[in-house]
Design a protein around this motif. Structure first.
Motif, PDB file in Angstrom:
ATOM      1  N   CYS A  70      -0.544  19.811   2.194  1.00 22.61           N
ATOM      2  CA  CYS A  70      -0.889  18.476   1.759  1.00 22.61           C
ATOM      3  C   CYS A  70      -0.956  17.424   3.015  1.00 22.61           C
ATOM      4  CB  CYS A  70      -0.192  17.837   0.596  1.00 22.61           C
ATOM      5  SG  CYS A  70      -0.394  18.803  -0.719  1.00 22.61           S
ATOM      6  N   TYR A  71      -0.179  17.822   3.874  1.00 21.35           N
ATOM      7  CA  TYR A  71       0.132  16.427   5.096  1.00 21.35           C
ATOM      8  C   TYR A  71      -0.897  16.021   5.812  1.00 21.35           C
ATOM      9  CZ  TYR A  71       5.006  17.654   3.647  1.00 21.35           C
ATOM     10  OH  TYR A  71       6.121  17.587   2.602  1.00 21.35           O
ATOM     11  N   THR A  72      -1.758  16.939   6.237  1.00 20.69           N
ATOM     12  CA  THR A  72      -2.925  16.687   6.979  1.00 20.69           C
ATOM     13  C   THR A  72      -3.684  15.322   5.959  1.00 20.69           C
ATOM     14  OG1 THR A  72      -3.255  18.919   7.576  1.00 20.69           O
ATOM     15  CG2 THR A  72      -5.045  17.398   8.216  1.00 20.69           C
ATOM     16  N   ILE A  73      -3.920  15.570   4.763  1.00 27.03           N
ATOM     17  CA  ILE A  73      -4.616  14.692   3.928  1.00 27.03           C
ATOM     18  C   ILE A  73      -3.652  13.378   4.031  1.00 27.03           C
ATOM     19  CG2 ILE A  73      -5.705  14.267   1.732  1.00 27.03           C
ATOM     20  CD1 ILE A  73      -5.935  17.302   1.660  1.00 27.03           C
ATOM     21  N   ILE A  74      -2.523  13.551   3.511  1.00 26.66           N
ATOM     22  CA  ILE A  74      -1.514  12.510   3.505  1.00 26.66           C
ATOM     23  C   ILE A  74      -1.517  11.546   4.754  1.00 26.66           C
ATOM     24  CG2 ILE A  74       0.918  11.706   3.222  1.00 26.66           C
ATOM     25  CD1 ILE A  74       1.186  14.110   1.494  1.00 26.66           C
ATOM     26  N   GLU A  75      -1.578  12.234   5.856  1.00 26.22           N
ATOM     27  CA  GLU A  75      -1.689  11.514   7.362  1.00 26.22           C
ATOM     28  C   GLU A  75      -2.912  10.691   7.346  1.00 26.22           C
ATOM     29  OE1 GLU A  75       0.192   9.870   9.804  1.00 26.22           O
ATOM     30  OE2 GLU A  75       1.158  11.477   8.975  1.00 26.22           O
ATOM     31  N   ARG A  76      -4.074  11.444   7.051  1.00 29.04           N
ATOM     32  CA  ARG A  76      -5.117  10.589   7.050  1.00 29.04           C
ATOM     33  C   ARG A  76      -5.439   9.495   6.082  1.00 29.04           C
ATOM     34  NH1 ARG A  76      -9.252  14.710   5.360  1.00 29.04           N
ATOM     35  NH2 ARG A  76      -9.232  13.872   3.365  1.00 29.04           N
ATOM     36  N   ASN A  77      -4.858   9.761   4.935  1.00 28.01           N
ATOM     37  CA  ASN A  77      -5.071   8.737   3.711  1.00 28.01           C
ATOM     38  C   ASN A  77      -4.129   7.425   4.289  1.00 28.01           C
ATOM     39  OD1 ASN A  77      -6.637  10.287   2.105  1.00 28.01           O
ATOM     40  ND2 ASN A  77      -4.713  11.008   0.999  1.00 28.01           N
ATOM     41  N   ASN A  78      -2.927   7.633   4.796  1.00 25.56           N
ATOM     42  CA  ASN A  78      -2.108   6.592   5.395  1.00 25.56           C
ATOM     43  C   ASN A  78      -2.966   6.026   6.460  1.00 25.56           C
ATOM     44  OD1 ASN A  78      -0.050   7.307   4.087  1.00 25.56           O
ATOM     45  ND2 ASN A  78       1.146   8.503   5.303  1.00 25.56           N
ATOM     46  N   ARG A  79      -3.754   6.297   7.415  1.00 26.72           N
ATOM     47  CA  ARG A  79      -4.421   5.874   8.485  1.00 26.72           C
ATOM     48  C   ARG A  79      -5.488   5.024   7.944  1.00 26.72           C
ATOM     49  NH1 ARG A  79      -3.733  10.763  11.105  1.00 26.72           N
ATOM     50  NH2 ARG A  79      -5.835  11.494  10.738  1.00 26.72           N
TER      51      ARG A  79
ATOM     52  N   SER B 175       5.864   8.790  -4.061  1.00 28.59           N
ATOM     53  CA  SER B 175       7.006   9.489  -4.175  1.00 28.59           C
ATOM     54  C   SER B 175       6.821  10.583  -4.835  1.00 28.59           C
ATOM     55  CB  SER B 175       8.071   8.570  -4.951  1.00 28.59           C
ATOM     56  OG  SER B 175       7.424   8.201  -6.148  1.00 28.59           O
ATOM     57  N   VAL B 176       5.785  10.699  -5.876  1.00 26.57           N
ATOM     58  CA  VAL B 176       5.151  11.763  -6.409  1.00 26.57           C
ATOM     59  C   VAL B 176       4.566  12.871  -5.597  1.00 26.57           C
ATOM     60  CG1 VAL B 176       3.767  12.916  -8.269  1.00 26.57           C
ATOM     61  CG2 VAL B 176       5.173  10.965  -8.822  1.00 26.57           C
ATOM     62  N   VAL B 177       3.442  12.181  -4.686  1.00 24.17           N
ATOM     63  CA  VAL B 177       2.639  12.911  -3.723  1.00 24.17           C
ATOM     64  C   VAL B 177       3.570  13.635  -2.896  1.00 24.17           C
ATOM     65  CG1 VAL B 177       1.168  12.766  -1.794  1.00 24.17           C
ATOM     66  CG2 VAL B 177       0.769  11.436  -3.960  1.00 24.17           C
ATOM     67  N   ASN B 178       4.735  12.904  -2.352  1.00 25.81           N
ATOM     68  CA  ASN B 178       5.528  13.318  -1.281  1.00 25.81           C
ATOM     69  C   ASN B 178       6.363  14.620  -1.856  1.00 25.81           C
ATOM     70  OD1 ASN B 178       4.630  11.421   0.291  1.00 25.81           O
ATOM     71  ND2 ASN B 178       6.633   9.954  -0.019  1.00 25.81           N
ATOM     72  N   LEU B 179       7.033  14.626  -2.901  1.00 26.24           N
ATOM     73  CA  LEU B 179       7.801  15.596  -3.610  1.00 26.24           C
ATOM     74  C   LEU B 179       6.852  16.797  -4.022  1.00 26.24           C
ATOM     75  CD1 LEU B 179       9.909  13.683  -5.933  1.00 26.24           C
ATOM     76  CD2 LEU B 179      10.692  14.989  -4.020  1.00 26.24           C
TER      77      LEU B 179
ATOM     78  N   SER C 278       4.164  -1.043 -10.690  1.00 24.68           N
ATOM     79  CA  SER C 278       3.999  -0.624  -9.203  1.00 24.68           C
ATOM     80  C   SER C 278       5.219  -0.422  -8.581  1.00 24.68           C
ATOM     81  CB  SER C 278       3.468  -1.808  -8.451  1.00 24.68           C
ATOM     82  OG  SER C 278       2.120  -2.118  -9.271  1.00 24.68           O
ATOM     83  N   PRO C 279       5.400   0.869  -7.817  1.00 23.72           N
ATOM     84  CA  PRO C 279       6.466   1.176  -7.310  1.00 23.72           C
ATOM     85  C   PRO C 279       6.752   0.431  -5.843  1.00 23.72           C
ATOM     86  CG  PRO C 279       4.878   2.696  -6.825  1.00 23.72           C
ATOM     87  CD  PRO C 279       4.383   1.847  -7.581  1.00 23.72           C
ATOM     88  N   ALA C 280       8.104   0.334  -5.320  1.00 23.18           N
ATOM     89  CA  ALA C 280       8.272  -0.364  -4.209  1.00 23.18           C
ATOM     90  C   ALA C 280       7.832   0.469  -3.208  1.00 23.18           C
ATOM     91  CB  ALA C 280       9.971  -0.323  -4.210  1.00 23.18           C
ATOM     92  N   ASP C 281       7.372  -0.094  -1.964  1.00 22.94           N
ATOM     93  CA  ASP C 281       6.708   0.406  -1.071  1.00 22.94           C
ATOM     94  C   ASP C 281       7.811   1.356  -0.250  1.00 22.94           C
ATOM     95  OD1 ASP C 281       4.609  -0.829  -1.319  1.00 22.94           O
ATOM     96  OD2 ASP C 281       4.784  -2.430   0.007  1.00 22.94           O
ATOM     97  N   CYS C 282       7.353   2.607  -0.157  1.00 18.99           N
ATOM     98  CA  CYS C 282       8.408   3.720   0.638  1.00 18.99           C
ATOM     99  C   CYS C 282       7.655   4.087   1.713  1.00 18.99           C
ATOM    100  CB  CYS C 282       9.055   4.635  -0.336  1.00 18.99           C
ATOM    101  SG  CYS C 282       7.553   5.549  -1.238  1.00 18.99           S
ATOM    102  N   TYR C 283       8.402   4.116   2.899  1.00 23.89           N
ATOM    103  CA  TYR C 283       7.707   5.165   3.828  1.00 23.89           C
ATOM    104  C   TYR C 283       8.405   6.295   4.210  1.00 23.89           C
ATOM    105  CZ  TYR C 283       6.441   6.613   8.953  1.00 23.89           C
ATOM    106  OH  TYR C 283       6.292   7.298   9.776  1.00 23.89           O
ATOM    107  N   VAL C 284       7.519   7.207   4.268  1.00 26.75           N
ATOM    108  CA  VAL C 284       8.250   8.809   4.473  1.00 26.75           C
ATOM    109  C   VAL C 284       7.480   9.468   5.698  1.00 26.75           C
ATOM    110  CG1 VAL C 284       8.850  10.819   3.684  1.00 26.75           C
ATOM    111  CG2 VAL C 284       9.003   9.008   2.059  1.00 26.75           C
ATOM    112  N   PRO C 285       8.032   9.644   6.877  1.00 26.92           N
ATOM    113  CA  PRO C 285       7.462  10.491   7.868  1.00 26.92           C
ATOM    114  C   PRO C 285       7.150  11.676   7.386  1.00 26.92           C
ATOM    115  CG  PRO C 285      10.052  10.199   8.187  1.00 26.92           C
ATOM    116  CD  PRO C 285       9.574   9.513   7.082  1.00 26.92           C
ATOM    117  N   TYR C 286       5.933  12.101   7.925  1.00 31.98           N
ATOM    118  CA  TYR C 286       5.447  13.426   7.501  1.00 31.98           C
ATOM    119  C   TYR C 286       5.154  14.593   8.759  1.00 31.98           C
ATOM    120  CZ  TYR C 286       3.765  10.466   3.758  1.00 31.98           C
ATOM    121  OH  TYR C 286       3.945   9.718   2.578  1.00 31.98           O
ATOM    122  N   PRO C 287       5.462  15.591   8.425  1.00 36.10           N
ATOM    123  CA  PRO C 287       5.513  16.606   9.792  1.00 36.10           C
ATOM    124  C   PRO C 287       4.100  16.588  10.261  1.00 36.10           C
ATOM    125  CG  PRO C 287       5.366  17.949   7.372  1.00 36.10           C
ATOM    126  CD  PRO C 287       5.650  16.565   7.283  1.00 36.10           C
ATOM    127  N   LEU C 288       3.741  16.922  11.435  1.00 31.87           N
ATOM    128  CA  LEU C 288       2.516  16.826  11.950  1.00 31.87           C
ATOM    129  C   LEU C 288       1.818  18.186  11.946  1.00 31.87           C
ATOM    130  CD1 LEU C 288       3.720  15.063  15.227  1.00 31.87           C
ATOM    131  CD2 LEU C 288       2.452  14.168  13.365  1.00 31.87           C
TER     132      LEU C 288
END
Length: 428
Positions: free
Chosen positions: A303-312, A286-290, A418-428
């Motif tokens: 940041c979104y390229t790195i976030i997407e890579r981390n998610n994979r 949640s902190v990273v997304n904001l 530990s926070p609840a899992d949250c899924y946020v879609p990221y821009p490509l």
């Protein structure tokens, strides 16, 4: 209540015992605090409110109490409004109110702040903080005695930040203590209204310079890879910086947008985000997304390229639950928490609320503004009334309102910190 009150009275005529008595009281308060997670308190309040509303609707029309009271010239105040539904929270609330009153009475003589007495009490409270509070994970309320005394004078708040900063950067301290000190710095800077923006900037400069030096020393060495065990204090400091920026970016950019942007660019977030240690993978989502949304808005770093890579790269973790096996990802490898998350004890929160920065819910206009990055060469006086939420470039706008945001950063019962899992879609 009487026992604690009288113990504190003893410290007035036997000041040599004050430190020991404060330690004793705060240790007991801490046990109450960690025995009552925020989620339990909120659940108890919700249940009590539901019962009360059901009773009210059942009794509606039977009596008009307010009218009767108005004839007597008295206001109706229900004694239950001030009570906490959770019995341990009720006890803690009463005792925290006494502690806050004590701190105020010691520091103020005839209505004026006595600097000498305040400094003496501050030293005792910092000593108790180091011994009891700092090593305790995920306490919710007791640490606010430091928040309260620091509100009396800016010098005390700066001394407290300096104290935490020394803990954070000292390699001789255990890693877990350094990480907790980082959490306290970030939470304090974000939430304390009484800290002016000039102090926030001074702290950001210190923290960010330390991060850059850390990267200089580590990024080319054998340990230059993402590992919480090796680089815990680094990740905690990154999270403190990101969290502070989320809450304070409007003030940093207020008045002179160009100057504010120039300052934020000088912090060189891009190097921190792109380094081999990969802090975006470790910090709370949640902190990273904001942080990603704000830095993209002002073209500080994408940041979104790195976030997407981390998610994979996230490896699902199997955990057995009552409903069978669950597949989860670890969303808080640091097991961090924000010590100055909202204070929810009804009586004593009246002392804290006036000096506390609450999370502001986003309007539709703010969310829309967040989707449009600031163009280079923007006029200095352009209105920057925008965001504190995650908004991808696609049509699915995701806003994080205070409640959902807090639930993602608060420590749940099942997995402390530990926070609840949250899924946020990221821009490509």
């Amino acid at each position: 209540e009487c026992y604690v009150h009288n113990l504190l009275r003893v410290t007035v005529y036997l000041p040599t015992l004050r430190l020991q008595i404060l330690e004793l009281i705060i240790e007991k308060l801490l046990k109450l605090d960690v025995s009552t997670p925020q989620q339990d308190i909120e659940d108890a309040e919700e249940t009590a409110n539901n019962c009360a509303s059901q009773e009210k609707s059942a009794e509606e029309g039977l009596f008009d109490m307010e009218e009767d009271e108005d004839r007597k010239g008295n206001k109706v105040v229900s004694p239950s409004i001030e009570r906490m539904a959770h019995p341990l929270a009720e006890r803690l609330d009463i005792l925290m109110t006494i502690l806050f009153s004590y701190i105020k009475d010691v520091c103020h003589v005839d209505g004026k702040l006595n600097i000498s007495k305040t400094k003496d009490l501050y030293r005792d409270l910092v000593s108790v903080f180091d011994k009891l509070i700092l090593p305790t994970h995920a306490s919710c309320h007791v640490q606010y005695f430091m928040f309260y005394i620091c509100s009396f004078k800016l010098g005390l708040a700066e001394a407290f930040l300096d104290h935490l900063w020394k803990k954070l950067q000292d390699p001789n301290n255990p890693s877990v203590i350094r990480q907790t000190a980082g959490s306290y710095i970030g939470s304090f800077l974000a939430r304390a209204k009484f800290i002016p923006i000039i102090t926030v900037k001074a702290c950001l400069d210190l923290l960010v310079n330390w991060l850059h030096k850390y990267i200089d020393n580590q990024d080319t060495g054998a340990n230059a890879y993402c590992d919480v065990a090796l680089h815990g204090p680094f990740y905690s400091t990154c999270q403190a910086v990101f969290y502070t920026l989320i809450f304070r970016h409007k003030q940093l950019l207020d008045g002179n947008l160009r100057k504010g942007l120039s300052y934020l660019q000088s912090l060189n977030f891009e190097r921190i985000v792109m380094c081999q240690l990969n802090p975006l993978k470790i910090c709370i989502p949640s902190v990273v997304n904001l942080f990603a949304a704000i830095t993209r808005k002002y073209q500080l770093v994408f940041c979104y390229t790195i976030i997407e890579r981390n998610n994979r790269q996230f490896i699902p973790v199997m955990r057995s639950g009552t409903g069978g096996d669950l597949v989860q990802t670890c969303t808080n490898p640091l097991d961090s928490f924000f010590p100055f998350d909202p204070y929810i004890l009804k009586r004593s929160k009246k002392t804290i609320d006036p000096m506390y920065q609450f999370w502001e819910e986003l309007s539709a206009e703010d969310l829309e503004n967040l989707k449009k990055p600031i163009k280079k060469g923007t006029s200095e006086d352009e209105d920057d009334d925008f965001l504190k939420g995650e908004t991808p470039q696609n049509d699915g706008v995701v806003g994080i309102a205070p409640n959902s945001y807090e639930s993602n950063t608060r420590s749940p019962v099942s997995s402390i910190g530990s926070p609840a899992d949250c899924y946020v879609p990221y821009p490509l």
